[in-house]
Design an enzyme around this catalytic site. Structure first.
Site, PDB file in Angstrom:
ATOM      1  N   GLY A 162       0.813  -1.208   0.000  1.00 34.62           N
ATOM      2  CA  GLY A 162       0.000   0.000   0.000  1.00 34.62           C
ATOM      3  C   GLY A 162       0.846   1.257   0.000  1.00 34.62           C
ATOM      4  O   GLY A 162       2.078   1.208   0.078  1.00 34.62           O
ATOM      5  N   LYS A 196       7.526  -0.157   0.826  1.00 28.76           N
ATOM      6  CA  LYS A 196       7.901  -0.997  -0.313  1.00 28.76           C
ATOM      7  C   LYS A 196       9.114  -0.446  -1.062  1.00 28.76           C
ATOM      8  O   LYS A 196       9.996  -1.216  -1.458  1.00 28.76           O
ATOM      9  CB  LYS A 196       6.716  -1.225  -1.245  1.00 28.76           C
ATOM     10  N   HIS A 201      12.913  10.175  -1.581  1.00 29.88           N
ATOM     11  CA  HIS A 201      13.452   8.997  -2.266  1.00 29.88           C
ATOM     12  C   HIS A 201      14.883   9.266  -2.733  1.00 29.88           C
ATOM     13  O   HIS A 201      15.759   8.415  -2.576  1.00 29.88           O
ATOM     14  CB  HIS A 201      12.570   8.618  -3.455  1.00 29.88           C
TER      15      HIS A 201
END
Length: 181
Positions: free
Chosen positions: A8, A13, A48
């Protein structure tokens, strides 16, 4: 080896996929599909970017992943983050009329693109990140349903070809297909 990492939103992830990529070798190609359309997305992309090793290669590609990967040279591992955003980028290109009239043509086009991507990644070390669409309800808008249905098809297609599939929940990875990471 192709590995699919699903979960999700904010499940961890991407971070788990990055850990797999770090173990795969020093030369990692990171393929980013995100488009910095607003301030929040810019912040997400920056998080990120800051988390990744500076030595990794970067390709920012929102449409033609297989072309970008083919042109990127040699690498130990390729990390694509993520297929959900890649699918959304394609949905967002459609006109309202095309969305209203679609009878599965878009989903078939994305399946073809996914096949081409998987062909490029075959016999290489690849980690693909995606969002899991199968745990929520059906979206009420036509565009939302088209996205949800198409991403579900893309995810199933990749999972079928993947050597490993991982589901990340609350930062905890669970292997649901294949061997050790």
């Amino acid at each position: 080896m192709i590995r699919l990492v699903t979960g999700g939103v904010r499940s961890g992830k991407s971070q788990f996929a990055e850990e797999i990529a770090q173990r795969a070798g020093e030369k990692v190609l990171y393929v980013a599909t995100g488009v910095p359309g607003d301030e929040k997305m810019q912040e997400r992309i920056a998080r990120h970017r800051d988390r990744r090793p500076k030595s990794w290669g970067l390709v920012e590609e929102e449409w033609d992943l297989e072309v970008a990967i083919t042109r990127s040279g040699e690498w130990d591992a390729c990390l694509i983050d993520d297929l959900g955003v890649w699918t959304a980028n394609h949905v967002m290109r459609l006109s309202e009329e095309a969305i209203q009239e679609d009878q599965g043509g878009f989903e078939a086009q994305m399946a073809e693109k996914t096949d081409r991507l998987l062909d490029v990644l075959q016999d290489r070390e690849a980690i693909l990140v995606t969002a899991e669409t199968g745990l929520g309800g059906v979206v009420m808008s036509r565009m939302g349903r088209l996205f949800q249905d198409t991403l579900g098809t893309v995810n199933q297609q990749v999972a079928k070809k993947a050597d490993e599939v991982w589901l990340v929940v609350c930062g905890i990875p669970y292997r649901i297909k294949g061997g050790d990471a």
